[in-house]
Design an enzyme around this catalytic site. Sequence first.
Site, PDB file in Angstrom:
ATOM      1  N   GLU A  35     -84.307 -34.185  30.996  1.00  0.00           N
ATOM      2  CA  GLU A  35     -84.132 -33.228  29.784  1.00  0.00           C
ATOM      3  C   GLU A  35     -85.321 -32.256  29.778  1.00  0.00           C
ATOM      4  O   GLU A  35     -86.389 -32.590  30.013  1.00  0.00           O
ATOM      5  CB  GLU A  35     -83.749 -34.439  28.696  1.00  0.00           C
ATOM      6  CG  GLU A  35     -82.144 -34.127  28.375  1.00  0.00           C
ATOM      7  CD  GLU A  35     -81.655 -33.121  27.719  1.00  0.00           C
ATOM      8  OE1 GLU A  35     -82.515 -32.069  27.705  1.00  0.00           O
ATOM      9  OE2 GLU A  35     -80.588 -33.084  27.175  1.00  0.00           O
ATOM     10  N   GLY A  99     -84.673 -43.150  15.340  1.00  0.00           N
ATOM     11  CA  GLY A  99     -85.531 -41.965  16.163  1.00  0.00           C
ATOM     12  C   GLY A  99     -86.666 -41.154  15.301  1.00  0.00           C
ATOM     13  O   GLY A  99     -86.844 -41.368  14.446  1.00  0.00           O
ATOM     14  N   ASP A 118     -88.682 -44.520  10.144  1.00  0.00           N
ATOM     15  CA  ASP A 118     -87.969 -45.051   9.028  1.00  0.00           C
ATOM     16  C   ASP A 118     -87.261 -43.875   8.388  1.00  0.00           C
ATOM     17  O   ASP A 118     -86.673 -44.260   7.124  1.00  0.00           O
ATOM     18  CB  ASP A 118     -88.892 -45.797   8.151  1.00  0.00           C
ATOM     19  CG  ASP A 118     -90.060 -44.686   7.610  1.00  0.00           C
ATOM     20  OD1 ASP A 118     -90.022 -43.592   7.801  1.00  0.00           O
ATOM     21  OD2 ASP A 118     -91.274 -45.369   7.177  1.00  0.00           O
ATOM     22  N   ASP A 124     -82.520 -35.258  18.585  1.00  0.00           N
ATOM     23  CA  ASP A 124     -82.028 -35.019  20.195  1.00  0.00           C
ATOM     24  C   ASP A 124     -82.548 -33.743  20.722  1.00  0.00           C
ATOM     25  O   ASP A 124     -83.022 -33.621  21.671  1.00  0.00           O
ATOM     26  CB  ASP A 124     -80.651 -35.096  20.069  1.00  0.00           C
ATOM     27  CG  ASP A 124     -80.024 -34.726  21.898  1.00  0.00           C
ATOM     28  OD1 ASP A 124     -80.156 -35.749  22.371  1.00  0.00           O
ATOM     29  OD2 ASP A 124     -79.855 -33.703  21.918  1.00  0.00           O
ATOM     30  N   ASN A 171     -76.121 -31.555  19.328  1.00  0.00           N
ATOM     31  CA  ASN A 171     -76.934 -31.770  20.574  1.00  0.00           C
ATOM     32  C   ASN A 171     -77.940 -30.766  20.560  1.00  0.00           C
ATOM     33  O   ASN A 171     -78.746 -30.705  20.212  1.00  0.00           O
ATOM     34  CB  ASN A 171     -76.054 -31.947  21.941  1.00  0.00           C
ATOM     35  CG  ASN A 171     -77.113 -32.555  22.884  1.00  0.00           C
ATOM     36  OD1 ASN A 171     -77.976 -31.900  23.173  1.00  0.00           O
ATOM     37  ND2 ASN A 171     -76.482 -33.251  23.784  1.00  0.00           N
ATOM     38  N   ASP A 222     -74.190 -29.809  26.179  1.00  0.00           N
ATOM     39  CA  ASP A 222     -75.323 -30.552  25.921  1.00  0.00           C
ATOM     40  C   ASP A 222     -76.295 -29.570  25.442  1.00  0.00           C
ATOM     41  O   ASP A 222     -75.991 -28.686  24.452  1.00  0.00           O
ATOM     42  CB  ASP A 222     -75.728 -31.204  27.119  1.00  0.00           C
ATOM     43  CG  ASP A 222     -76.886 -32.400  27.087  1.00  0.00           C
ATOM     44  OD1 ASP A 222     -77.794 -32.112  26.531  1.00  0.00           O
ATOM     45  OD2 ASP A 222     -76.758 -33.462  27.705  1.00  0.00           O
ATOM     46  N   SER A 223     -77.583 -29.725  25.873  1.00  0.00           N
ATOM     47  CA  SER A 223     -78.432 -28.486  25.450  1.00  0.00           C
ATOM     48  C   SER A 223     -78.228 -27.183  25.703  1.00  0.00           C
ATOM     49  O   SER A 223     -77.534 -26.817  26.716  1.00  0.00           O
ATOM     50  CB  SER A 223     -80.006 -29.010  26.145  1.00  0.00           C
ATOM     51  OG  SER A 223     -80.322 -30.384  25.618  1.00  0.00           O
TER      52      SER A 223
END
Length: 311
Positions: A35, A99, A118, A124, A171, A222-223
């Site tokens: 990616e 993430g 946190d 993504d 995404n 996707d991307s």
Amino acid sequence: MSVKELAGIPDHERTVPAEVAEPWFQVSEQPKQLEGLCFDRAGDLYFVDVFEGNVYKLALPSKDLSIVTTLTGQNPSALKIHKDGRLFLCCLANMRDNGSIIAMDPDGSHQETIIAADKGFVPDDMVFDSDGGFYFSDFTGPVFDPTGGIYHVPADLSEITPVVPHLATPNGLALSPDEHKLWVTEMAANRLHWIQLEDDRVSIPPYGASVPFTFSGLEGPDSCSVDADGNLYVAMYEQGRVLCFSAEGVLVKQILLPDRETGHNLRSTHPMLIPGTSTLLICTNDFDGDQGSWIFAAEGLGQAHNSFQFA
């Protein structure tokens, strides 16, 4: 294009002009979840392997591959380069709620947390604006509980502002060259969003959003990335192809990866143009097969866009 080469493509998309990409570089004989293709000012290519956590550098034109660093357990899914040369990485971590976005020098040193775990996001993908701020996608939410969204962070990192809420696993992100249009791929809902932006970068004018395209298949978009003319390129995960749209959101071309019709190279994740050219690179892996991990190349619709990092 033969019927065999168009296998697995919906009937209503089989008449869209298509070409087959060519091999450009084999990253590994093993299937790695590649990616985040991104070029630096020297013309070298950086990208990531999501599940192993590797951050790669491919020196060009020699094509010498090296590992910059390994983010064990962080699952990096996108890489963008700041104007100052630092690498910014979106990390999925547990893919539920911890993430982060981190920054580091090009050699992997001086790692800094930009968005902490946190905060509860699953970043993504991201894209910089010309002020040095950035948008990122929060990769959460199934279609029956769309908790994901798109957020903006200013250059001083002072706040996180929601821009597009209630999305189902958003995404890819791409910002138009004039920075007044934001493209978003909503993976779980199989939709392409076109979002107009006011001058404040976070407000959407009345009637300033639409869904110009709905994708087909069990796995979604996707991307994505844009070229200098505003054309959009969207990688189709588990379909081994990239869909190419005009700046108006009209599907005008598709790029097929080699052997996709026999079930190979299907995990196409990210398209990116080589700076100064119209050559589009596409990363993928042959997850269930024996062809490993590749970057393929094809002809794009226009020249590469010189984004914030090159300004």
